[in-house]
Design a protein around this motif. Structure first.
Motif, mmCIF file in Angstrom:
data_model
loop_
_atom_site.group_PDB
_atom_site.id
_atom_site.type_symbol
_atom_site.label_atom_id
_atom_site.label_comp_id
_atom_site.label_asym_id
_atom_site.label_seq_id
_atom_site.Cartn_x
_atom_site.Cartn_y
_atom_site.Cartn_z
ATOM 1 N N ASN A 16 36.414 40.891 32.729
ATOM 2 C CA ASN A 16 37.373 39.953 33.236
ATOM 3 C C ASN A 16 36.691 38.693 34.166
ATOM 4 O OD1 ASN A 16 39.961 38.809 34.455
ATOM 5 N ND2 ASN A 16 40.915 40.534 33.770
ATOM 6 N N ARG A 17 37.158 37.582 33.627
ATOM 7 C CA ARG A 17 36.610 36.425 34.352
ATOM 8 C C ARG A 17 37.223 36.274 35.813
ATOM 9 N NH1 ARG A 17 36.464 31.944 31.480
ATOM 10 N NH2 ARG A 17 37.213 32.812 29.545
ATOM 11 N N TYR A 41 37.392 38.861 38.010
ATOM 12 C CA TYR A 41 36.265 39.272 38.817
ATOM 13 C C TYR A 41 35.226 38.478 39.535
ATOM 14 C CZ TYR A 41 38.206 43.901 37.413
ATOM 15 O OH TYR A 41 39.078 44.970 36.939
#
Length: 740
Positions: free
Chosen positions: A265-266, A268
């Motif tokens: 997931n970007r 994070y």
């Protein structure tokens, strides 16, 4: 000898000549120098005068070197004191310290092998039992002599106050005991405690190192708060916390540590960006600023003590010389003013060991005094010359009778000739770069060295002509008085010798000139060497650009004036290297140790075992280990640089225990976070100090000025001068100089 007072003659200021009988009956052991009443008479014997001068000489030398004056002051002790601080003994002591530190490279485990890689390392050369031990016992004897001499000179009362000397005794004693154990075990002793003690000998021999270490010790408690509620919440497991956050904080594996979560997931990435950005660029720099600010405060206190020592030494010299000034006063003067005779001051300055430039400056000021005597304020002002920058005077130009020679001298001593010379040197470098770029895709056999050689011949002839005409204009002494001329002339001479060698070996150049290799070097190698010397010669422009000249002189000053700070780093390296050998020697073993005879056989070896990508094994970091002292130093340096330091920490964690991380994190905090940052900050202080002093100077003035950039002068503006009461109080507390 310890209780012997300063003055051995009969002295009583403020007495009448009729009271001489009483004075002559006084015991030399109980006389005191009194300056609380007016002085009308002073009886000085010939031997006393020489003692006064000798004491004044030593006190002034103490002031110049910022040494304490609390030492014995009788004739024999002063002679021993000057011998102890002579260049011969101090250089000998420094050499002894260097030798005892270098023994770690020879002792078991020896560093005498051509590689530190455990896969290819042959059995290293081991010194025979008694070789290093014999050298070490000689060094320990010299340390014992040094300790005995120093303890005698300061006396028992001062010795009890000096913790460094007490620890010195313990260090020498522990080293001798450990040395005896080594011999009793026939040198088969793996844990040599004295190796950890050796850096102490380097520390105790430098007063500035001791001051620096004291400042660091007092700085650390103020940057580590005792109460922090977040510690228990976020750092429950010390090894895990250090390995997960510190590696990210140092950016050593960024973005590797972020990629696994970022792939899912970007969002994070926000956590990692905030943590590294806030921690690395804000908190770490803020921590550096806090450390240096606290360190600088304690360093200023230390410098204040050094300034007090200098002023106290000058004041003590004035006091012991003032008796002669008093004896020259009019016997009927109602009020005495303390002063010393100019001729006595000249005698003292002629015997003081100091730089000749400053001695001549002080003597010149003394000779300008017409009164014959000098009072305290003027005497103290003489030694302000020690804080002034040295202005280098170039020798006068030679005088010629020939109009042609005079015209040549006028032309080639002009500043524009130097500018033209720099432009020609730049053109030479550009020609070399152009030809190298054009020939970059060609093999050595396809290259034509004719054009390169012709161009180099032309420029070398110009350099030779320029050097010859400068010598004509300035004379030999004038030419050598410029440092850039020495550099330029030396490289021009080397280029000339190398070019003559090329002609003698490969004849004159011609098109398609590519003769067979002869002698030790091929034509291409010799041409490359010429090119390198020409490029290095271009550095002659440094003194002609003010900013570059200041940067270069700052680097030179680092070697001279910041040795104590670098010395602490050497001590820390030494201690951690010895600890690393004790903890991790042989911990990492190569999979199936191999023996090779040449580089070609090394390339053909394959090993069947799996390696994790990015690990110690996969990256081939085998030579970085703690198997000997030399490889330990290299490994510690690699960790200090921070790049991939987590690879080493991870490897030793896997091969030993999780708690090995404490060692590596401790080294990172000590070297990279604290000491390297302090060292860089002091470099900036040095440069800013020189820049502020040279902002109004021209390039020529910068070249002529030898800036005094000692640590004391760097912080001089923030230091207060000691008051007269402080100096008098300190003199009265002298254990061997009895004043009443």
């Amino acid at each position: 000898m310890e209780s012997e007072p300063l003055l051995t003659g009969s002295i009583n200021y403020g007495s009448h000549p009729d009271n001489n009988d009483h004075l002559e009956k006084g015991s030399p052991k109980t006389r005191r120098l009194s300056y609380s009443v007016a002085a009308e008479y002073c009886c000085v014997g010939g031997g006393d005068v020489d003692l006064y001068l000798q004491q004044a000489v030593v006190f002034i030398e103490d002031a110049i070197q910022y040494r304490s004056i609390n030492h014995r002051v009788d004739t024999n002790s002063l002679r021993l004191y000057r011998w102890y601080y002579s260049r011969l003994w101090q250089w000998g002591l420094g050499l002894t310290i260097a030798v005892v530190l270098m023994l770690a490279f020879i002792e078991r485990p020896s560093s005498f092998s051509y590689t530190s890689d455990p896969r290819f390392r042959p059995p290293p050369w081991e010194p025979p039992c008694g070789l290093t031990e014999g050298i070490e016992i000689v060094c320990l004897i010299i340390f014992a002599i040094d300790l005995t001499t120093k303890s005698y000179l300061i006396g028992w009362d001062e010795f009890r106050k000096c913790k460094w000397l007490i620890v010195y005794i313990l260090a020498v004693s522990a080293s001798v005991i450990d040395w005896t154990l080594t011999l009793s075990m026939y040198c088969d002793q793996n844990l040599r405690v004295r190796r950890l003690i050796r850096p102490f000998f380097l520390l105790q021999n430098s007063s500035l190192m001791k001051k620096t270490l004291k400042c660091i010790k007092r700085t650390l408690p103020e940057i580590n708060p005792k109460h922090n509620g977040e510690w228990e919440t976020y750092f429950r497991d010390l090894p895990t916390s250090l390995s997960s956050l510190l590696v990210l904080l140092t950016t050593a594996n960024n973005p590797d540590v972020m990629i696994p979560a970022y792939s899912l997931n970007r969002g994070y990435s926000i956590f990692f960006i905030l943590f590294s950005g806030f921690g690395t660029y804000f908190l770490m720099n803020l921590l550096t600023a806090i450390i240096y600010n606290q360190f600088r405060g304690y360093l200023l206190m230390s410098v204040q003590a050094s300034i007090l020592r200098r002023r106290l030494g000058v004041r003590a010299a004035f006091e012991v010389m003032s008796c002669q000034g008093r004896s020259q006063d009019a016997t009927h003067s109602e009020e005495h003013v303390e002063r010393v005779r100019v001729d006595a001051s000249l005698q003292v300055m002629a015997r003081v060991q100091m730089k000749s430039y400053y001695r001549q400056a002080i003597i010149k000021r003394l000779q300008q005094l017409s009164d014959g005597c000098i009072q305290w304020e003027a005497f103290r002002g003489l030694f302000d010359e020690l804080d002034k920058d040295r202005i280098k005077e170039h020798p006068p130009k030679p005088e010629y009778n020939s109009p042609l020679l005079l015209k040549l001298q006028l032309v080639f001593s002009h500043y524009y000739v130097m500018i033209v010379g720099n432009a020609v040197a730049l053109a030479n470098v550009m020609c070399i770069c152009t030809i190298l770029v054009l020939d970059s895709e060609k093999s050595i056999a396809e290259r034509d060295d004719y054009y390169m050689e012709v161009i180099n011949c032309f420029f070398i002839l110009y350099y030779l002509m320029e050097m010859s005409l400068k010598i004509l204009a300035f004379g030999w002494r004038g030419y050598l008085s410029y440092r850039n001329n020495i550099f330029d002339g030396l490289l021009t001479f080397c280029l000339l010798v190398l070019q003559i060698t090329i002609f003698a070996t490969y004849r004159l150049p011609f098109p398609k000139w590519n003769p067979a290799s002869r002698g030790l070097m091929s034509l291409w190698e010799m041409v490359r060497l010429v090119n390198m010397l020409i490029v290095v010669r271009f550095l002659r422009i440094i003194p002609d650009i003010k900013l570059m000249a200041l940067v270069a002189s700052t680097l030179v000053d680092l070697v001279k004036n910041l040795r104590a700070f670098a010395g602490i780093l050497v001590v820390v390296f030494y201690v951690f290297a010895v600890l690393g050998i004790w903890l991790f020697q042989g911990a990492i073993t190569a999979p199936g140790k191999m023996s090779v005879m040449s580089n070609s056989s090394m390339e053909n070896i394959t090993i069947n075992f799996t390696m994790e990508c990015g690990s110690y094994e996969q990256l081939g970091y085998w030579p970085n280990n703690f198997d000997d002292f030399a490889s330990s130093l290299v490994l510690l340096y690699n960790i200090m640089v921070v790049n991939n330091w987590q690879v080493f920490m991870d490897a030793y964690t896997r091969y030993t225990t999780e708690w090995s991380k404490v060692y590596f994190v401790s080294w990172w905090l000590t070297s990279s976070v604290m000491w390297v940052n302090l060292f860089v900050a002091l470099i900036l202080e040095n440069f800013i100090y020189k820049w502020d002093r040279s902002v109004t100077c021209s390039v020529a003035d910068v070249e002529r000025t030898g800036y005094e950039t000692t640590v004391q002068l760097m912080f001089r503006e923030q230091i207060q001068e000691p008051t007269e009461e402080e100096l008098v109080t300190q003199l009265h507390q002298h254990p061997h100089l009895h004043l009443s």
